[in-house]
Design a protein around this motif. Sequence first.
Motif, PDB file in Angstrom:
ATOM      1  N   VAL A   1       0.966  -0.804   0.127  1.00 56.75           N
ATOM      2  CA  VAL A   1      -0.296  -0.144  -0.283  1.00 56.75           C
ATOM      3  C   VAL A   1       0.867   1.161   0.316  1.00 56.75           C
ATOM      4  N   PHE A   2       2.010   1.563   1.185  1.00 57.42           N
ATOM      5  CA  PHE A   2       3.052   1.932   0.757  1.00 57.42           C
ATOM      6  C   PHE A   2       3.945   2.559  -0.931  1.00 57.42           C
ATOM      7  N   VAL A   3       4.030   1.916  -1.271  1.00 52.92           N
ATOM      8  CA  VAL A   3       4.857   2.305  -2.634  1.00 52.92           C
ATOM      9  C   VAL A   3       4.084   2.082  -3.265  1.00 52.92           C
ATOM     10  N   ALA A   4       2.567   1.628  -3.527  1.00 54.85           N
ATOM     11  CA  ALA A   4       1.693   2.123  -4.303  1.00 54.85           C
ATOM     12  C   ALA A   4       1.011   3.045  -4.452  1.00 54.85           C
ATOM     13  N   SER A   5       0.618   4.540  -2.330  1.00 57.49           N
ATOM     14  CA  SER A   5       0.505   5.448  -2.451  1.00 57.49           C
ATOM     15  C   SER A   5       1.502   6.008  -3.214  1.00 57.49           C
TER      16      SER A   5
ATOM     17  N   VAL B   1      -2.585   5.456 -16.709  1.00 54.34           N
ATOM     18  CA  VAL B   1      -2.002   4.783 -16.638  1.00 54.34           C
ATOM     19  C   VAL B   1      -0.733   4.851 -17.138  1.00 54.34           C
ATOM     20  N   ASP B   2       0.058   6.350 -17.252  1.00 54.46           N
ATOM     21  CA  ASP B   2       1.117   6.895 -17.704  1.00 54.46           C
ATOM     22  C   ASP B   2       2.460   6.634 -16.032  1.00 54.46           C
ATOM     23  N   GLY B   3       1.568   6.986 -15.015  1.00 54.81           N
ATOM     24  CA  GLY B   3       1.728   6.644 -13.733  1.00 54.81           C
ATOM     25  C   GLY B   3       1.853   4.650 -13.609  1.00 54.81           C
ATOM     26  N   ALA B   4       1.111   4.599 -13.560  1.00 55.12           N
ATOM     27  CA  ALA B   4       1.273   2.774 -14.065  1.00 55.12           C
ATOM     28  C   ALA B   4       2.666   1.941 -14.102  1.00 55.12           C
ATOM     29  N   ASP B   5       2.687   2.299 -15.257  1.00 63.22           N
ATOM     30  CA  ASP B   5       3.904   2.076 -16.354  1.00 63.22           C
ATOM     31  C   ASP B   5       5.355   2.555 -15.297  1.00 63.22           C
ATOM     32  N   ALA B   6       5.535   4.078 -14.917  1.00 66.60           N
ATOM     33  CA  ALA B   6       6.237   4.100 -14.652  1.00 66.60           C
ATOM     34  C   ALA B   6       6.476   3.802 -13.588  1.00 66.60           C
ATOM     35  N   ALA B   7       6.018   3.399 -12.153  1.00 62.24           N
ATOM     36  CA  ALA B   7       5.465   2.377 -11.399  1.00 62.24           C
ATOM     37  C   ALA B   7       6.328   1.154 -12.109  1.00 62.24           C
ATOM     38  N   GLN B   8       5.751   0.302 -12.514  1.00 61.45           N
ATOM     39  CA  GLN B   8       6.603  -1.087 -12.857  1.00 61.45           C
ATOM     40  C   GLN B   8       7.630  -0.772 -13.621  1.00 61.45           C
ATOM     41  N   ARG B   9       8.107   0.219 -13.842  1.00 61.12           N
ATOM     42  CA  ARG B   9       9.496   0.077 -14.840  1.00 61.12           C
ATOM     43  C   ARG B   9      10.325  -0.267 -13.587  1.00 61.12           C
ATOM     44  N   PHE B  10       9.792   1.365 -12.701  1.00 63.10           N
ATOM     45  CA  PHE B  10      10.624   0.920 -11.316  1.00 63.10           C
ATOM     46  C   PHE B  10      10.968   0.457 -10.414  1.00 63.10           C
TER      47      PHE B  10
ATOM     48  N   ARG C   1       3.933  -8.706  -7.403  1.00 59.42           N
ATOM     49  CA  ARG C   1       2.951  -7.315  -6.519  1.00 59.42           C
ATOM     50  C   ARG C   1       3.045  -5.799  -7.076  1.00 59.42           C
ATOM     51  N   VAL C   2       4.169  -6.084  -8.306  1.00 62.26           N
ATOM     52  CA  VAL C   2       4.558  -5.198  -9.365  1.00 62.26           C
ATOM     53  C   VAL C   2       3.215  -5.271  -9.611  1.00 62.26           C
ATOM     54  N   ALA C   3       2.073  -6.350  -9.899  1.00 64.25           N
ATOM     55  CA  ALA C   3       1.203  -6.212 -10.545  1.00 64.25           C
ATOM     56  C   ALA C   3       0.005  -5.381  -9.378  1.00 64.25           C
ATOM     57  N   VAL C   4       0.019  -5.749  -8.577  1.00 59.83           N
ATOM     58  CA  VAL C   4      -1.718  -5.004  -8.208  1.00 59.83           C
ATOM     59  C   VAL C   4      -0.729  -3.951  -7.185  1.00 59.83           C
TER      60      VAL C   4
END
Length: 260
Positions: free
Chosen positions: A106-110, A130-139, A149-152
């Motif tokens: 939850v913290f990481v997603a937040s 979607v841009d944010g989700a993709d950037a978070a996924q790469r990171f 966990r990345v998928a969540v």
Amino acid sequence: MFDKSKGTKKVTRRTMLQRGAGVAAASAFAAAVSHPPAAAASRPRADALPTAVAGVRIPDSDVAREAAAFARGASTETLFNHVMRTYLFGCLMFDRNGVRYDRELVFVASVLHDLGLVEAYRTPNERFEVDGADAAQRFLRQQRMSADRVAVVWDAIALHTTAGIAARKRPEIAMIAVGSGMDFSGNDLQKLPSDILDDVLTAFPRKGFKQEAIDTIVSLCRTKPMGELMHPFAEVGRRHIADFSVPTVEDLLLAAPFED
């Protein structure tokens, strides 16, 4: 970071309608072939996060620290404080109902949920979520977080402005929608005791959040209008931008190539 509005070439409503039917395919293609800018430096700053705020523990794992440092480095102070309040509000609401959840997730997603508002991570056509989700996924892949966990995290960020859908998902996804919604529009804020709310706002003050958010929304509407097609942000564009050419849902319906 929040960006001031930038002018762009005017696109007519007719052009928008012609593009509307193909925007999903075009966006998917752009995401597949584009190479967004490299992630901003994620080195931690000297100002460490508190261990807890309003009774809510802030995770101190390696990935949590790296995610917080990355988000802080990419964001204005105002935006970073918003993502931290998102975490705190989500936890406070779910803790009071005795819901069990993965705090680190939850913290990481937040803290990563609004990267799509940052200019470096914007693509030409995708919704900012979607841009944010993709950037978070790469990171997070760089941090070697497991794929499940990345998928969540991806789902939590992509769905955070669609509360009715996010609420049907697992807590780690729903909490980002709840926490960000509370901070953006005050949803259910009255359910928190005043001293708890004061603790949150003292630790992470708003610092002009409303105006900076409006500036950013208008900037998105100017620089990537097709990303706002059928998005709530389009209403802000129609109010603040003369001759805003993004069609409404009604426009799309009436332009469909059928007799009735």
